[in-house]
Design a protein around this motif. Structure first.
Motif, PDB file in Angstrom:
ATOM      1  N   LYS A  55       0.828  -1.221   0.000  1.00  0.00           N
ATOM      2  CA  LYS A  55       0.000   0.000   0.000  1.00  0.00           C
ATOM      3  C   LYS A  55       0.855   1.260   0.000  1.00  0.00           C
ATOM      4  CE  LYS A  55      -2.429  -0.709   3.706  1.00  0.00           C
ATOM      5  NZ  LYS A  55      -1.632  -1.866   4.155  1.00  0.00           N
ATOM      6  N   SER A  56       1.890   1.290   0.850  1.00  0.00           N
ATOM      7  CA  SER A  56       2.721   2.494   0.959  1.00  0.00           C
ATOM      8  C   SER A  56       3.519   2.743  -0.318  1.00  0.00           C
ATOM      9  CB  SER A  56       3.672   2.377   2.161  1.00  0.00           C
ATOM     10  OG  SER A  56       2.931   2.303   3.367  1.00  0.00           O
ATOM     11  N   THR A  57       3.958   1.661  -0.986  1.00  0.00           N
ATOM     12  CA  THR A  57       4.664   1.811  -2.267  1.00  0.00           C
ATOM     13  C   THR A  57       3.728   2.408  -3.311  1.00  0.00           C
ATOM     14  OG1 THR A  57       6.037  -0.106  -1.733  1.00  0.00           O
ATOM     15  CG2 THR A  57       5.989   0.597  -4.029  1.00  0.00           C
ATOM     16  N   LEU A  58       2.489   1.934  -3.331  1.00  0.00           N
ATOM     17  CA  LEU A  58       1.500   2.480  -4.264  1.00  0.00           C
ATOM     18  C   LEU A  58       1.169   3.925  -3.931  1.00  0.00           C
ATOM     19  CD1 LEU A  58      -0.383   2.025  -6.645  1.00  0.00           C
ATOM     20  CD2 LEU A  58      -2.086   1.102  -5.048  1.00  0.00           C
ATOM     21  N   MET A  59       1.100   4.232  -2.632  1.00  0.00           N
ATOM     22  CA  MET A  59       0.855   5.606  -2.184  1.00  0.00           C
ATOM     23  C   MET A  59       1.944   6.536  -2.719  1.00  0.00           C
ATOM     24  SD  MET A  59      -1.040   7.545  -0.073  1.00  0.00           S
ATOM     25  CE  MET A  59      -1.010   8.904   1.090  1.00  0.00           C
ATOM     26  N   THR A  60       3.183   6.118  -2.604  1.00  0.00           N
ATOM     27  CA  THR A  60       4.311   6.913  -3.104  1.00  0.00           C
ATOM     28  C   THR A  60       4.180   7.138  -4.612  1.00  0.00           C
ATOM     29  OG1 THR A  60       5.794   6.104  -1.386  1.00  0.00           O
ATOM     30  CG2 THR A  60       6.823   6.957  -3.382  1.00  0.00           C
ATOM     31  N   LEU A  61       3.782   6.099  -5.321  1.00  0.00           N
ATOM     32  CA  LEU A  61       3.675   6.163  -6.775  1.00  0.00           C
ATOM     33  C   LEU A  61       2.575   7.129  -7.219  1.00  0.00           C
ATOM     34  CD1 LEU A  61       5.140   4.758  -9.109  1.00  0.00           C
ATOM     35  CD2 LEU A  61       3.329   3.026  -9.089  1.00  0.00           C
ATOM     36  N   LEU A  62       1.415   7.056  -6.580  1.00  0.00           N
ATOM     37  CA  LEU A  62       0.283   7.882  -6.986  1.00  0.00           C
ATOM     38  C   LEU A  62       0.416   9.331  -6.537  1.00  0.00           C
ATOM     39  CD1 LEU A  62      -2.688   5.412  -6.306  1.00  0.00           C
ATOM     40  CD2 LEU A  62      -1.754   6.089  -8.526  1.00  0.00           C
ATOM     41  N   SER A  63       0.988   9.535  -5.339  1.00  0.00           N
ATOM     42  CA  SER A  63       1.087  10.896  -4.796  1.00  0.00           C
ATOM     43  C   SER A  63       2.372  11.601  -5.182  1.00  0.00           C
ATOM     44  CB  SER A  63       0.970  10.865  -3.263  1.00  0.00           C
ATOM     45  OG  SER A  63       2.062  10.158  -2.689  1.00  0.00           O
ATOM     46  N   LYS A  64       3.338  10.824  -5.744  1.00  0.00           N
ATOM     47  CA  LYS A  64       4.635  11.371  -6.152  1.00  0.00           C
ATOM     48  C   LYS A  64       5.374  12.009  -4.983  1.00  0.00           C
ATOM     49  CE  LYS A  64       2.995  12.188 -10.849  1.00  0.00           C
ATOM     50  NZ  LYS A  64       2.709  13.183 -11.897  1.00  0.00           N
ATOM     51  N   THR A  65       5.146  11.488  -3.783  1.00  0.00           N
ATOM     52  CA  THR A  65       5.866  11.930  -2.587  1.00  0.00           C
ATOM     53  C   THR A  65       6.351  10.692  -1.853  1.00  0.00           C
ATOM     54  OG1 THR A  65       3.803  11.965  -1.308  1.00  0.00           O
ATOM     55  CG2 THR A  65       4.529  14.053  -2.292  1.00  0.00           C
ATOM     56  N   GLU A  66       7.453  10.829  -1.135  1.00  0.00           N
ATOM     57  CA  GLU A  66       8.025   9.686  -0.436  1.00  0.00           C
ATOM     58  C   GLU A  66       7.189   9.325   0.790  1.00  0.00           C
ATOM     59  OE1 GLU A  66      10.496   7.554  -1.118  1.00  0.00           O
ATOM     60  OE2 GLU A  66      10.526   8.530  -3.081  1.00  0.00           O
ATOM     61  N   VAL A  67       6.777   8.074   0.861  1.00  0.00           N
ATOM     62  CA  VAL A  67       6.073   7.535   2.015  1.00  0.00           C
ATOM     63  C   VAL A  67       6.856   6.318   2.480  1.00  0.00           C
ATOM     64  CG1 VAL A  67       3.946   6.487   2.854  1.00  0.00           C
ATOM     65  CG2 VAL A  67       3.834   8.335   1.178  1.00  0.00           C
ATOM     66  N   SER A  92      -5.461   8.421   1.252  1.00  0.00           N
ATOM     67  CA  SER A  92      -4.935   8.102   2.585  1.00  0.00           C
ATOM     68  C   SER A  92      -4.449   6.659   2.642  1.00  0.00           C
ATOM     69  CB  SER A  92      -6.005   8.337   3.674  1.00  0.00           C
ATOM     70  OG  SER A  92      -7.130   7.523   3.452  1.00  0.00           O
ATOM     71  N   ASP A  93      -3.348   6.461   3.360  1.00  0.00           N
ATOM     72  CA  ASP A  93      -2.763   5.137   3.576  1.00  0.00           C
ATOM     73  C   ASP A  93      -2.879   4.836   5.059  1.00  0.00           C
ATOM     74  OD1 ASP A  93      -1.348   2.787   3.473  1.00  0.00           O
ATOM     75  OD2 ASP A  93       0.616   3.740   3.356  1.00  0.00           O
ATOM     76  N   THR A  94      -3.524   3.722   5.415  1.00  0.00           N
ATOM     77  CA  THR A  94      -3.776   3.412   6.822  1.00  0.00           C
ATOM     78  C   THR A  94      -3.109   2.095   7.212  1.00  0.00           C
ATOM     79  OG1 THR A  94      -5.843   2.298   6.236  1.00  0.00           O
ATOM     80  CG2 THR A  94      -5.988   4.624   6.802  1.00  0.00           C
ATOM     81  N   VAL A  95      -3.222   1.759   8.489  1.00  0.00           N
ATOM     82  CA  VAL A  95      -2.614   0.548   9.029  1.00  0.00           C
ATOM     83  C   VAL A  95      -3.162  -0.682   8.314  1.00  0.00           C
ATOM     84  CG1 VAL A  95      -4.353   0.355  10.876  1.00  0.00           C
ATOM     85  CG2 VAL A  95      -2.133  -0.735  11.157  1.00  0.00           C
ATOM     86  N   GLY A  96      -2.290  -1.664   8.040  1.00  0.00           N
ATOM     87  CA  GLY A  96      -2.721  -2.892   7.385  1.00  0.00           C
ATOM     88  C   GLY A  96      -3.491  -3.790   8.339  1.00  0.00           C
ATOM     89  N   PHE A  97      -4.368  -4.599   7.776  1.00  0.00           N
ATOM     90  CA  PHE A  97      -5.133  -5.548   8.577  1.00  0.00           C
ATOM     91  C   PHE A  97      -4.379  -6.876   8.633  1.00  0.00           C
ATOM     92  CE2 PHE A  97      -8.943  -3.157   6.655  1.00  0.00           C
ATOM     93  CZ  PHE A  97      -8.810  -2.150   7.590  1.00  0.00           C
ATOM     94  N   ILE A  98      -4.809  -7.728   9.535  1.00  0.00           N
ATOM     95  CA  ILE A  98      -4.180  -9.045   9.665  1.00  0.00           C
ATOM     96  C   ILE A  98      -5.171 -10.004  10.298  1.00  0.00           C
ATOM     97  CG2 ILE A  98      -3.214  -8.755  12.002  1.00  0.00           C
ATOM     98  CD1 ILE A  98      -0.630 -10.104  10.938  1.00  0.00           C
TER      99      ILE A  98
END
Length: 406
Positions: free
Chosen positions: A215-227, A254-260
């Motif tokens: 999720k965080s890698t995708l967030m970085t890709l879409l928002s063009k900011t480092e997450v 928004s990027d939130t906590v992963g589920f498990i």
């Protein structure tokens, strides 16, 4: 909170213990123990041996049977193991009896996840949520901390020993801390709620999914900011919100906590404010690690969690990530046995139930930047529909823009 934090000065070795029951078969237990091993490694623990036993239900006193517990104890003593980790939440009685028998530090799945959350929490908000969850978990288990004082109890003149008095005192202290942490979280929640209101009427999109699906890698890709992204479980605890613009359409991502699986109840309760970002989202991007052998089970876990937090009816785009890591075993032409998940290629998989998902799906590799444009196009269409429904007068502007770009 020293009871939860495992020292990092020396890597402790651990054994892992799970049960095969009517609710979870042998293959599932093996998969769950693999996940437990990953959790242990994330917490700085080295898993060295897995134990499993077939039972109709967990033993009420020792979780596993007495013979299996003795077998675990012999291995622990012979190999100088310092920790035993159980793949289910243990009751105070089970915890006390297992610790007495094995004479090592005992963790259950809940306490291990709480330890990881405590290590990962960076902001005051996350730390407060984790601390509240820890105290809620600790409260019913306080009795085992004071068993060493039972020997000090005397005759009839000592109706209440010092251990009992100390226990009652500790319970009051923890209850007071829980009450204070709840007040602190309520204040933080009010501030967060004000921040969300100040964002205006922009369309909100939330990334959801099992932990460690990208999720965080995708967030970085879409928002063009480092997450921050890391190949460990629960790399993200604090919600990250970024403004994203696709073509002419701005929206909040928004990027939130992963589920498990078996996410501790204490954490779900404590992280309700963080999950508000999911509850208040207009659209969900459910990110799935399609290279994982049991990705369908992980999807079920996420779907159940979304139902639990009141997100049953939200539109969901399923993003099957990590196509670069997808593998399958080609069957021989003369092999007439039924195909399993391991024998199905990605193109064949795409023609199964995935092609019938109501809000659409897309297959990508966020790491390799593969197929990102189709994802953006689908995201644009879904977000635009929500935006136009909210601001009907903007429909003409979108039509004019789309004509110009064609």
């Amino acid at each position: 909170m020293k009871d939860f934090i495992i020292t990092e000065e020396k890597t402790e070795k651990a054994v892992l213990v799970g049960l095969i029951t009517p609710e979870q078969n042998e293959r599932q237990v093996e998969e769950y123990l693999d996940e437990l091993a990953f959790l242990a490694e994330t917490a700085g623990i080295k898993p060295v041996k897995k134990f499993s036993q077939r039972l109709a239900m967990p033993h009420s006193v020792t979780f596993v049977g007495s013979g299996k517990l003795q077998q675990i104890g012999e291995y622990v003593e012979e190999h100088e193991i310092g920790i035993a980790i159980f793949d289910d939440e243990l009751s105070p009685k089970q915890l006390r009896n297992i610790e007495k028998e094995l004479k090592v530090h005992i963790l259950d799945r809940t306490s291990l996840i709480l330890d990881i959350f405590a290590r990962r929490a960076q902001t005051a908000h996350a730390r407060t949520q984790v601390e509240l969850a820890q105290y809620r978990y600790m409260l019913p288990r306080l009795t085992r901390l004071w068993t060493h004082l039972e020997r000090q109890r005397g005759g009839s003149a000592m109706m209440r020993g010092p251990g009992e008095t100390q226990l009652e005192t500790d319970k009051r202290i923890i209850q007071d801390k829980i009450a204070k942490l709840k007040r602190d979280l309520e204040e933080i929640d009010r501030q967060k709620s004000s921040q969300r209101k100040n964002r205006g009427k922009l369309v909100r999109v939330a990334l959801v999914g099992y932990t460690n699906v990208g999720k965080s890698t995708l967030m970085t890709l879409l928002s063009k900011t480092e997450v921050f992204a890391e190949n460990k479980l629960f790399a993200t605890l604090d919600t990250t919100v970024r403004k994203v613009i696709i073509d002419n359409l701005p929206f909040l991502l928004s990027d939130t906590v992963g589920f498990i699986r078996k996410l501790p109840t204490e954490l779900v309760e404590s992280f309700k404010s963080t999950l508000d970002e999911v509850r208040e989202a207009d659209l969900l991007l459910h990110v799935v690690d399609i290279s994982h052998p049991t990705f369908e089970e992980q999807m079920v876990v996420v779907d159940k969690t979304l139902v639990e937090i009141g997100c049953r009816d939200k539109p969901v785009i399923v993003v099957f990530n990590k196509t670069d890591a997808f593998t399958f075993v080609q069957k021989d032409e003369d092999d007439l046995t039924p195909s399993t998940r391991e024998n199905i290629s990605l193109p064949e998989l795409k023609d199964t139930w995935m092609s019938k998902l109501p809000d659409g799906c897309v297959f990508i590799s966020a790491k390799e930047h593969t197929n990102i444009e189709p994802l953006k196009a689908l995201l644009y269409e879904k977000a635009k529909a929500i935006h136009v429904q909210r601001f009907p007068y903007n429909d003409f502007l979108f039509q004019h823009y789309d004509e110009e770009t064609d």
